[in-house]
Design a protein around this motif. Sequence first.
Motif, PDB file in Angstrom:
ATOM      1  N   GLU A 150     -21.219   4.623  19.052  1.00 56.50           N
ATOM      2  CA  GLU A 150     -21.095   5.755  19.963  1.00 56.50           C
ATOM      3  C   GLU A 150     -19.699   6.359  19.896  1.00 56.50           C
ATOM      4  O   GLU A 150     -18.702   5.683  20.145  1.00 56.50           O
ATOM      5  CB  GLU A 150     -21.405   5.317  21.396  1.00 56.50           C
ATOM      6  N   ASP A 151     -19.651   7.620  19.504  1.00 59.02           N
ATOM      7  CA  ASP A 151     -18.439   8.442  19.561  1.00 59.02           C
ATOM      8  C   ASP A 151     -17.273   7.808  18.795  1.00 59.02           C
ATOM      9  O   ASP A 151     -16.150   7.749  19.287  1.00 59.02           O
ATOM     10  CB  ASP A 151     -18.047   8.687  21.021  1.00 59.02           C
ATOM     11  N   ALA A 152     -17.537   7.349  17.575  1.00 63.22           N
ATOM     12  CA  ALA A 152     -16.486   6.729  16.754  1.00 63.22           C
ATOM     13  C   ALA A 152     -15.687   7.803  16.024  1.00 63.22           C
ATOM     14  O   ALA A 152     -16.262   8.705  15.412  1.00 63.22           O
ATOM     15  CB  ALA A 152     -17.094   5.763  15.747  1.00 63.22           C
ATOM     16  N   SER A 153     -14.360   7.696  16.082  1.00 64.93           N
ATOM     17  CA  SER A 153     -13.472   8.631  15.389  1.00 64.93           C
ATOM     18  C   SER A 153     -12.356   7.849  14.709  1.00 64.93           C
ATOM     19  O   SER A 153     -11.718   6.998  15.347  1.00 64.93           O
ATOM     20  CB  SER A 153     -12.867   9.645  16.365  1.00 64.93           C
ATOM     21  N   PHE A 154     -12.130   8.118  13.414  1.00 68.66           N
ATOM     22  CA  PHE A 154     -11.063   7.456  12.674  1.00 68.66           C
ATOM     23  C   PHE A 154     -10.871   8.169  11.345  1.00 68.66           C
ATOM     24  O   PHE A 154     -11.710   8.974  10.916  1.00 68.66           O
ATOM     25  CB  PHE A 154     -11.375   5.977  12.435  1.00 68.66           C
ATOM     26  N   ASP A 155      -9.757   7.862  10.667  1.00 67.27           N
ATOM     27  CA  ASP A 155      -9.471   8.358   9.322  1.00 67.27           C
ATOM     28  C   ASP A 155      -9.275   7.175   8.382  1.00 67.27           C
ATOM     29  O   ASP A 155      -8.736   6.136   8.785  1.00 67.27           O
ATOM     30  CB  ASP A 155      -8.193   9.210   9.293  1.00 67.27           C
ATOM     31  N   LEU A 156      -9.706   7.327   7.140  1.00 62.84           N
ATOM     32  CA  LEU A 156      -9.435   6.375   6.072  1.00 62.84           C
ATOM     33  C   LEU A 156      -8.704   7.132   4.975  1.00 62.84           C
ATOM     34  O   LEU A 156      -9.178   8.177   4.507  1.00 62.84           O
ATOM     35  CB  LEU A 156     -10.739   5.784   5.530  1.00 62.84           C
ATOM     36  N   PRO A 183       0.813  -1.218   0.000  1.00 66.49           N
ATOM     37  CA  PRO A 183       0.000   0.000   0.000  1.00 66.49           C
ATOM     38  C   PRO A 183       0.846   1.268   0.000  1.00 66.49           C
ATOM     39  O   PRO A 183       1.922   1.320   0.589  1.00 66.49           O
ATOM     40  CB  PRO A 183      -0.794  -0.113   1.310  1.00 66.49           C
ATOM     41  N   VAL A 184       0.361   2.267  -0.701  1.00 70.75           N
ATOM     42  CA  VAL A 184       0.947   3.601  -0.663  1.00 70.75           C
ATOM     43  C   VAL A 184      -0.143   4.526  -0.126  1.00 70.75           C
ATOM     44  O   VAL A 184      -1.069   4.904  -0.847  1.00 70.75           O
ATOM     45  CB  VAL A 184       1.420   4.062  -2.059  1.00 70.75           C
ATOM     46  N   ARG A 185      -0.050   4.856   1.155  1.00 68.85           N
ATOM     47  CA  ARG A 185      -1.118   5.608   1.795  1.00 68.85           C
ATOM     48  C   ARG A 185      -1.029   7.083   1.437  1.00 68.85           C
ATOM     49  O   ARG A 185       0.010   7.724   1.605  1.00 68.85           O
ATOM     50  CB  ARG A 185      -1.034   5.443   3.320  1.00 68.85           C
ATOM     51  N   GLY A 186      -2.120   7.613   0.913  1.00 70.03           N
ATOM     52  CA  GLY A 186      -2.168   9.012   0.511  1.00 70.03           C
ATOM     53  C   GLY A 186      -2.867   9.873   1.541  1.00 70.03           C
ATOM     54  O   GLY A 186      -2.897   9.564   2.733  1.00 70.03           O
ATOM     55  N   ARG A 187      -3.475  10.932   1.057  1.00 69.35           N
ATOM     56  CA  ARG A 187      -4.125  11.884   1.960  1.00 69.35           C
ATOM     57  C   ARG A 187      -5.417  11.280   2.507  1.00 69.35           C
ATOM     58  O   ARG A 187      -5.966  10.324   1.941  1.00 69.35           O
ATOM     59  CB  ARG A 187      -4.427  13.174   1.216  1.00 69.35           C
ATOM     60  N   PRO A 188      -5.956  11.826   3.595  1.00 74.82           N
ATOM     61  CA  PRO A 188      -7.216  11.310   4.144  1.00 74.82           C
ATOM     62  C   PRO A 188      -8.375  11.481   3.161  1.00 74.82           C
ATOM     63  O   PRO A 188      -8.558  12.562   2.590  1.00 74.82           O
ATOM     64  CB  PRO A 188      -7.430  12.164   5.394  1.00 74.82           C
TER      65      PRO A 188
END
Length: 334
Positions: free
Chosen positions: A105-111, A79-84
């Motif tokens: 409830e109160d889920a926080s994350f970035d993909l 994988p080459v992870r780019g911007r969010p």
Amino acid sequence: NDSDTARLFEIIRGLGGRGCAVVFIPHRLEEIYRVADRITVLRDGKNVGTAGAADLPADRLVAWMVGREIGQHFPARAPVRGRPLLEVRGFSLPDPAGVKTWAVEDASFDLHEGEILGLAGLQGSGKSELLGGLFGAFGPVSRGRITLDGAEFAPRSPAASIARGLTLMTNDRKASGLVLGLSVARNITLASLRGYSPGGWIREDRERSAAASRVRDFDIRIRSIDQETGTLSGGNQQKVVFAKWLETKPRILLLDEPTIGVDVGAKHEIYRMMNRWTSGGLGILLITSELPELLAMSDRILVMHRGRILTAFDRAEATQERVVRAALGKEGNA
């Protein structure tokens, strides 16, 4: 789940002990060897071979099933992870079933671009509800702040999400992924029909051309694009679902059990496609109940417990034991 599966196998063995003959059609290799005395492989409607389970190694069985050797069940990821692509902060979703206050409830994350983000948890942990809520499947009832591809996004309906490049493959293709009585062509263009019906009239020539192209891309085994989708094998039906969503030109794929009910050959093709899509910049949020699949295909793993994201693992630190402990509420905080 595992306990129900174990009980089912006890029942099958009990029937065999009383002289009952059992024909068992599985989709997981390990289940074949847990249950079967002899194994027969059918491919394209023909008998490939029969052997005693003890005399048929898994590699040879896979080769019989797919018609070729597969050196590695899970293709390597680079994988080459780019911007969010998707930034989620404080996402909460009322329980659609009304059994409890919150399903999520109160889920926080970035993909990120090019990333497969795994999502683990036991039944009832809120995994599927999280994907459905992000897709707008429950309407505009969620809370929190979401940024999608750099712009604010509030889930309110599947149509609005599709228009923003966010798609959801559900875990039940027959109930909510396909219209089984429609043709392959009609299913492939179903989620992007606006592009094939200017003025409200379907341009069948454009629709059929696009569907035929997707059939070639996904190597869907059919007699004709006019064939009813319900007559296809499970693996080919799942490919039609993938083709439908790729036809919308998505930025993000939410995949809930994408390999459920398909054979090992179709699984391998799906893994290769997932790698190809992410190499092109797509982001994937993946739910799978098969831990080896989750560990092999995910670049990071979030673990949910009772509606909350409890733990996050990088690929290098995730193990089956750690994921299961976290799913049981035994390890760490995200």
